[in-house]
Design an enzyme around this catalytic site. Structure first.
Site, PDB file in Angstrom:
ATOM      1  N   CYS A   1      11.394  68.936  38.758  1.00  0.00           N
ATOM      2  CA  CYS A   1       9.950  68.698  38.666  1.00  0.00           C
ATOM      3  C   CYS A   1       9.393  68.169  39.989  1.00  0.00           C
ATOM      4  O   CYS A   1       9.704  67.057  40.396  1.00  0.00           O
ATOM      5  CB  CYS A   1       9.703  67.699  37.529  1.00  0.00           C
ATOM      6  SG  CYS A   1       8.044  67.016  37.456  1.00  0.00           S
TER       7      CYS A   1
ATOM      8  N   CYS B   1       7.378  64.963  39.764  1.00  0.00           N
ATOM      9  CA  CYS B   1       8.299  63.848  39.492  1.00  0.00           C
ATOM     10  C   CYS B   1       8.891  63.319  40.793  1.00  0.00           C
ATOM     11  O   CYS B   1       9.060  62.106  40.961  1.00  0.00           O
ATOM     12  CB  CYS B   1       9.424  64.286  38.562  1.00  0.00           C
ATOM     13  SG  CYS B   1       8.882  64.814  36.937  1.00  0.00           S
TER      14      CYS B   1
END
Length: 106
Positions: A31, A34
Protein backbone atom coordinates in the site's frame (compact mmCIF):
# COMPACT_ATOMS: atom_id res chain seq x y z
CA UNK A 1 11.69 6.28 22.40
CA UNK A 2 8.32 4.61 22.43
CA UNK A 3 8.15 1.00 21.29
CA UNK A 4 5.75 0.24 18.48
CA UNK A 5 3.91 -3.05 18.93
CA UNK A 6 3.43 -5.28 15.89
CA UNK A 7 -0.07 -6.62 16.34
CA UNK A 8 -1.01 -10.26 15.85
CA UNK A 9 -3.79 -12.50 17.08
CA UNK A 10 -1.65 -13.65 20.03
CA UNK A 11 -0.99 -10.19 21.51
CA UNK A 12 -4.02 -8.17 20.42
CA UNK A 13 -6.28 -8.91 23.39
CA UNK A 14 -3.49 -7.96 25.80
CA UNK A 15 -3.06 -4.71 23.90
CA UNK A 16 -6.74 -3.88 24.43
CA UNK A 17 -6.19 -3.99 28.20
CA UNK A 18 -3.69 -1.11 28.10
CA UNK A 19 -4.29 1.75 30.52
CA UNK A 20 -3.22 4.12 27.75
CA UNK A 21 -5.24 4.77 24.59
CA UNK A 22 -3.99 2.55 21.76
CA UNK A 23 -3.43 3.83 18.23
CA UNK A 24 -3.58 0.95 15.74
CA UNK A 25 -2.23 1.58 12.24
CA UNK A 26 -3.84 -0.91 9.83
CA UNK A 27 -1.52 -1.21 6.82
CA UNK A 28 -0.05 -3.54 4.18
CA UNK A 29 3.41 -3.62 2.56
CA UNK A 30 1.99 -3.13 -0.96
CA UNK A 31 0.00 0.00 0.00
CA UNK A 32 1.60 3.24 -1.22
CA UNK A 33 -0.33 5.57 1.11
CA UNK A 34 0.56 3.25 4.01
CA UNK A 35 4.25 3.76 3.24
CA UNK A 36 3.62 7.52 3.39
CA UNK A 37 1.83 7.36 6.74
CA UNK A 38 4.14 4.83 8.42
CA UNK A 39 7.07 7.20 9.17
CA UNK A 40 4.59 9.80 10.45
CA UNK A 41 3.10 7.23 12.83
CA UNK A 42 6.65 6.33 13.93
CA UNK A 43 7.38 9.99 14.72
CA UNK A 44 4.09 10.39 16.60
CA UNK A 45 4.88 7.29 18.66
CA UNK A 46 7.97 9.10 19.95
CA UNK A 47 6.29 12.49 20.36
CA UNK A 48 3.25 11.08 22.18
CA UNK A 49 5.14 8.50 24.26
CA UNK A 50 3.51 8.04 27.64
CA UNK A 51 0.18 9.34 26.30
CA UNK A 52 -0.62 6.67 23.70
CA UNK A 53 0.53 3.15 22.85
CA UNK A 54 1.18 2.74 19.13
CA UNK A 55 0.61 -0.54 17.32
CA UNK A 56 0.79 -1.59 13.68
CA UNK A 57 -1.42 -4.29 12.19
CA UNK A 58 -0.49 -5.82 8.83
CA UNK A 59 -3.92 -6.56 7.35
CA UNK A 60 -2.55 -9.28 5.07
CA UNK A 61 -1.26 -11.24 8.07
CA UNK A 62 -4.12 -10.38 10.46
CA UNK A 63 -7.28 -10.37 8.39
CA UNK A 64 -9.40 -11.42 11.37
CA UNK A 65 -8.44 -8.29 13.34
CA UNK A 66 -9.04 -6.06 10.31
CA UNK A 67 -12.46 -7.65 9.78
CA UNK A 68 -13.31 -7.25 13.48
CA UNK A 69 -12.86 -3.48 13.11
CA UNK A 70 -14.42 -3.34 9.63
CA UNK A 71 -11.29 -1.98 8.00
CA UNK A 72 -12.32 -1.56 4.37
CA UNK A 73 -9.42 0.51 3.07
CA UNK A 74 -5.93 1.27 4.24
CA UNK A 75 -4.26 3.06 5.81
CA UNK A 76 -6.81 3.15 8.60
CA UNK A 77 -5.79 4.39 12.04
CA UNK A 78 -8.06 3.57 14.96
CA UNK A 79 -7.77 4.93 18.49
CA UNK A 80 -8.96 2.43 21.11
CA UNK A 81 -9.77 3.50 24.67
CA UNK A 82 -10.62 0.89 27.29
CA UNK A 83 -10.77 -1.69 24.48
CA UNK A 84 -13.41 0.19 22.46
CA UNK A 85 -13.05 2.27 19.32
CA UNK A 86 -12.93 5.98 20.16
CA UNK A 87 -11.89 7.37 16.78
CA UNK A 88 -10.85 6.49 13.26
CA UNK A 89 -9.08 8.11 10.33
CA UNK A 90 -8.85 6.64 6.85
CA UNK A 91 -6.27 7.56 4.25
CA UNK A 92 -3.03 9.48 4.27
CA UNK A 93 -2.91 12.94 5.78
CA UNK A 94 -0.22 15.42 6.79
CA UNK A 95 1.41 14.96 10.19
CA UNK A 96 -0.15 18.04 11.88
CA UNK A 97 -3.65 16.97 10.83
CA UNK A 98 -3.08 13.35 11.90
CA UNK A 99 -1.66 14.43 15.25
CA UNK A 100 -4.67 16.69 15.86
CA UNK A 101 -7.04 13.83 15.04
CA UNK A 102 -5.25 11.50 17.49
CA UNK A 103 -5.00 14.08 20.27
CA UNK A 104 -8.80 14.47 20.29
CA UNK A 105 -8.94 11.09 22.02
CA UNK A 106 -6.05 11.40 24.47
Amino acid sequence: MSEIVNVNTQNFETLLQSDLPVLVDFWAPWCGPCRTVSPIVDELAVELAGRVLVAKCNVDENQDIAMRYRVMSIPTLIVLKNGAEAGRTVGAMPKPQLRAEIEKYL
